[in-house]
Each structure stands twice: as C-alpha cells, then as structure tokens.
Design a protein around this motif. Structure first.
Motif, PDB file in Angstrom:
ATOM      1  N   ALA A  17      36.107  36.576  36.279  1.00  0.00           N
ATOM      2  CA  ALA A  17      37.022  36.077  37.309  1.00  0.00           C
ATOM      3  C   ALA A  17      38.184  37.038  37.472  1.00  0.00           C
ATOM      4  O   ALA A  17      39.091  37.081  36.658  1.00  0.00           O
ATOM      5  N   LEU A  18      38.133  37.819  38.521  1.00  0.00           N
ATOM      6  CA  LEU A  18      39.220  38.745  38.816  1.00  0.00           C
ATOM      7  C   LEU A  18      40.053  38.184  39.951  1.00  0.00           C
ATOM      8  O   LEU A  18      39.547  37.522  40.851  1.00  0.00           O
ATOM      9  N   TYR A  19      41.322  38.451  39.928  1.00  0.00           N
ATOM     10  CA  TYR A  19      42.201  38.002  40.999  1.00  0.00           C
ATOM     11  C   TYR A  19      42.270  39.067  42.089  1.00  0.00           C
ATOM     12  O   TYR A  19      42.105  40.252  41.834  1.00  0.00           O
ATOM     13  N   ALA A  20      42.541  38.624  43.286  1.00  0.00           N
ATOM     14  CA  ALA A  20      42.694  39.556  44.397  1.00  0.00           C
ATOM     15  C   ALA A  20      44.096  40.157  44.349  1.00  0.00           C
ATOM     16  O   ALA A  20      44.998  39.753  45.048  1.00  0.00           O
ATOM     17  N   SER A  21      44.297  41.068  43.460  1.00  0.00           N
ATOM     18  CA  SER A  21      45.601  41.697  43.304  1.00  0.00           C
ATOM     19  C   SER A  21      45.881  42.609  44.484  1.00  0.00           C
ATOM     20  O   SER A  21      44.995  42.929  45.274  1.00  0.00           O
ATOM     21  N   SER A  22      47.127  43.043  44.588  1.00  0.00           N
ATOM     22  CA  SER A  22      47.479  43.910  45.711  1.00  0.00           C
ATOM     23  C   SER A  22      46.688  45.207  45.665  1.00  0.00           C
ATOM     24  O   SER A  22      46.339  45.764  46.706  1.00  0.00           O
ATOM     25  N   THR A  23      46.379  45.709  44.446  1.00  0.00           N
ATOM     26  CA  THR A  23      45.615  46.952  44.331  1.00  0.00           C
ATOM     27  C   THR A  23      44.212  46.776  44.859  1.00  0.00           C
ATOM     28  O   THR A  23      43.702  47.591  45.635  1.00  0.00           O
ATOM     29  N   VAL A  24      43.548  45.694  44.446  1.00  0.00           N
ATOM     30  CA  VAL A  24      42.190  45.438  44.898  1.00  0.00           C
ATOM     31  C   VAL A  24      42.181  45.151  46.394  1.00  0.00           C
ATOM     32  O   VAL A  24      41.310  45.617  47.130  1.00  0.00           O
ATOM     33  N   GLU A  25      43.172  44.404  46.868  1.00  0.00           N
ATOM     34  CA  GLU A  25      43.240  44.092  48.285  1.00  0.00           C
ATOM     35  C   GLU A  25      43.342  45.359  49.134  1.00  0.00           C
ATOM     36  O   GLU A  25      42.667  45.505  50.139  1.00  0.00           O
ATOM     37  N   SER A  26      44.189  46.287  48.685  1.00  0.00           N
ATOM     38  CA  SER A  26      44.365  47.510  49.467  1.00  0.00           C
ATOM     39  C   SER A  26      43.121  48.387  49.401  1.00  0.00           C
ATOM     40  O   SER A  26      42.750  49.026  50.382  1.00  0.00           O
ATOM     41  N   THR A  27      42.456  48.409  48.235  1.00  0.00           N
ATOM     42  CA  THR A  27      41.258  49.237  48.080  1.00  0.00           C
ATOM     43  C   THR A  27      40.113  48.731  48.941  1.00  0.00           C
ATOM     44  O   THR A  27      39.400  49.505  49.587  1.00  0.00           O
ATOM     45  N   LEU A  28      39.947  47.395  48.961  1.00  0.00           N
ATOM     46  CA  LEU A  28      38.832  46.819  49.702  1.00  0.00           C
ATOM     47  C   LEU A  28      39.190  46.483  51.140  1.00  0.00           C
ATOM     48  O   LEU A  28      38.343  46.054  51.906  1.00  0.00           O
ATOM     49  N   GLY A  29      40.469  46.623  51.482  1.00  0.00           N
ATOM     50  CA  GLY A  29      40.879  46.329  52.841  1.00  0.00           C
ATOM     51  C   GLY A  29      40.936  44.853  53.150  1.00  0.00           C
ATOM     52  O   GLY A  29      40.679  44.424  54.271  1.00  0.00           O
ATOM     53  N   ILE A  30      41.258  44.036  52.138  1.00  0.00           N
ATOM     54  CA  ILE A  30      41.331  42.593  52.342  1.00  0.00           C
ATOM     55  C   ILE A  30      42.693  42.250  52.927  1.00  0.00           C
ATOM     56  O   ILE A  30      43.724  42.579  52.360  1.00  0.00           O
ATOM     57  N   THR A  31      42.686  41.546  54.046  1.00  0.00           N
ATOM     58  CA  THR A  31      43.945  41.176  54.671  1.00  0.00           C
ATOM     59  C   THR A  31      44.098  39.664  54.814  1.00  0.00           C
ATOM     60  O   THR A  31      45.188  39.175  55.050  1.00  0.00           O
ATOM     61  N   TYR A  32      43.019  38.909  54.672  1.00  0.00           N
ATOM     62  CA  TYR A  32      43.095  37.465  54.841  1.00  0.00           C
ATOM     63  C   TYR A  32      43.519  36.814  53.530  1.00  0.00           C
ATOM     64  O   TYR A  32      42.815  36.878  52.535  1.00  0.00           O
ATOM     65  N   ASN A  33      44.693  36.155  53.553  1.00  0.00           N
ATOM     66  CA  ASN A  33      45.282  35.613  52.334  1.00  0.00           C
ATOM     67  C   ASN A  33      44.455  34.491  51.725  1.00  0.00           C
ATOM     68  O   ASN A  33      44.525  34.240  50.535  1.00  0.00           O
ATOM     69  N   GLY A  34      43.645  33.789  52.549  1.00  0.00           N
ATOM     70  CA  GLY A  34      42.884  32.659  52.029  1.00  0.00           C
ATOM     71  C   GLY A  34      41.686  33.061  51.192  1.00  0.00           C
ATOM     72  O   GLY A  34      41.098  32.233  50.516  1.00  0.00           O
ATOM     73  N   TRP A  35      41.274  34.333  51.210  1.00  0.00           N
ATOM     74  CA  TRP A  35      40.086  34.769  50.490  1.00  0.00           C
ATOM     75  C   TRP A  35      40.481  35.305  49.125  1.00  0.00           C
ATOM     76  O   TRP A  35      41.404  36.090  48.995  1.00  0.00           O
ATOM     77  N   LYS A  36      39.795  34.863  48.075  1.00  0.00           N
ATOM     78  CA  LYS A  36      40.095  35.314  46.725  1.00  0.00           C
ATOM     79  C   LYS A  36      38.814  35.792  46.052  1.00  0.00           C
ATOM     80  O   LYS A  36      37.737  35.253  46.275  1.00  0.00           O
ATOM     81  N   LEU A  37      38.932  36.814  45.206  1.00  0.00           N
ATOM     82  CA  LEU A  37      37.783  37.248  44.427  1.00  0.00           C
ATOM     83  C   LEU A  37      37.397  36.197  43.402  1.00  0.00           C
ATOM     84  O   LEU A  37      36.255  36.087  43.015  1.00  0.00           O
ATOM     85  N   SER A  38      38.355  35.444  42.931  1.00  0.00           N
ATOM     86  CA  SER A  38      38.095  34.344  42.016  1.00  0.00           C
ATOM     87  C   SER A  38      38.428  33.035  42.705  1.00  0.00           C
ATOM     88  O   SER A  38      39.310  32.971  43.548  1.00  0.00           O
ATOM     89  N   THR A  39      37.715  31.980  42.336  1.00  0.00           N
ATOM     90  CA  THR A  39      38.017  30.678  42.920  1.00  0.00           C
ATOM     91  C   THR A  39      39.039  29.921  42.091  1.00  0.00           C
ATOM     92  O   THR A  39      39.498  28.863  42.499  1.00  0.00           O
ATOM     93  N   THR A  40      39.403  30.415  40.914  1.00  0.00           N
ATOM     94  CA  THR A  40      40.306  29.711  40.008  1.00  0.00           C
ATOM     95  C   THR A  40      41.482  30.603  39.631  1.00  0.00           C
ATOM     96  O   THR A  40      41.317  31.793  39.397  1.00  0.00           O
TER      97      THR A  40
END
Length: 208
Positions: A17-40
């Motif tokens: 379970a990894l969190y959608a940290s700012s580093t991962v978000e920027s690397t993968l281009g994730i911009t939607y706040n409701g989406w998380k790599l982990s559900t918990t």
C-alpha cells in the motif's frame, strides 16, 4: 504494479500500500485528487501520512484506520462510502462539547444525504464534565453500519433520525456502549430518548 514512468527511466515497482505522494503524483502525472494508489490511509501522531482524522477525510480518503491513541475532534464525514475504523476503545476521539463548533463530536454531513458509512472499533468522549453536545450524529444518512463504538459523557450519545426518517434507513448499530450520557440514543427529534447507560450487545437494524 510495474509502472514505467517514461521511455528513458527504469520501471518502478510498487509493492503493498503506497500513498499517492507528491513525488509519485508528479512522476505519473496524476492530477485528480480523488484517486489514490492505496485505498487505505493511517492516521496517528507520528509516522503516518496524516495526524488529523479530519484532514484525511478532507483529502478524499474513504478507508481511514486509527491507532491506539487519542485524536482531537470534532470529525465530520463528508463522503459516501467512508470506512473509519480503530483498534478498539483505545482509539479515542475527544471533543469539548461546550466549545464553539464541537456540539457534534463525530457526525455525518447531514445536508449532503450521504450513504454507506461504516464506523467501527473506536471510542468517542466528551472531555467537558457538563454532559453537553451529541457524541455521534448519523441522521439523514442511509446504509450506516456502526460496530463496537463506545460513546461517553454527552447530553445525547447517539442521534439517528432528527425528524427526517425518509432519509435515514437501512442502518445497523451493533455492540454499542453508551455510558454516562444524559440520554443514550434518539431515533427522532420528536420521540423519547433512552436514558441511563446502555450496552447494545446484539444489534439494532433499521429498515426503510
């Protein structure tokens, strides 16, 4: 998951379970706040992603885990399908029910008519000796499941329906403990309340 950030970098392996940290978000281009790599997400005083339950809720997390420690309330659940669960009654949410904005300690945002809320294995306590406020308010919410909660020292321990029964249905309250509240449980603003202390060792199911 094996995720290749781009053609020039090696794939990144995400295990557990990894969190959608700012580093991962920027690397993968994730911009939607409701989406998380982990559900918990885990909330605790040190070493967790969040130190505040409310901050985790406001960030969009729906599966929120508590440790055996004390958390500051009030807590307002703002999203349907939220699952807030502790490690037993040592996971304690406290409120000063006489303070401004703390009349409801743990509540669902009733104006939103949320659904599918699950609250398990934690305690709610009023730190003020005046027995004011409401410990748990799930009125105007459908499909609420509470299990193993302990609610203490409020004017009203648990409010289920506040005169809007058409919005409060399909709910189950199991293994609840209400202690040292002026009243334990109320199903509507016009109905009588249960007084004294109450241990609900089985369950109460409220159909529509």
């Amino acid at each position: 998951y094996n995720v290749a950030a781009n053609a020039t970098t090696s794939p990144m392996w995400f295990q557990g379970a990894l969190y959608a940290s700012s580093t991962v978000e920027s690397t993968l281009g994730i911009t939607y706040n409701g989406w998380k790599l982990s559900t918990t997400t885990l909330v605790c005083a040190s070493g967790c992603q969040y130190t505040s339950i409310q901050t985790a809720i406001d960030a969009g997390w729906k599966n929120i885990e508590l440790r055996e420690e004390t958390y500051a309330g009030p807590v307002v659940i703002k999203n349907s399908e939220t699952y807030l669960h502790g490690a037993g009654h040592a996971s304690l949410i406290t409120c000063d029910a006489t303070a401004t904005g703390q009349g409801l300690c743990v509540s669902v945002a009733t104006s939103s008519l949320l659904t599918r809320i699950r609250l398990e294995n934690f305690a709610i306590d009023n730190t003020n000796a005046t027995n004011a406020g409401v410990g748990l308010d799930v009125s105007q919410t459908s499909h609420v499941v509470t299990d193993g909660l302990r609610v203490t020292d409020f004017e009203l321990g648990h409010l289920y329906q506040d005169g809007t029964s058409n919005n409060s249905f399909y709910s189950t309250f199991s293994n609840m403990i209400y202690f040292d509240n002026s009243s334990c449980f109320r199903t509507a603003s016009t109905s009588a309340t249960t007084g004294g202390n109450l241990v609900n060792a089985n369950s109460m199911y409220s159909p529509r």
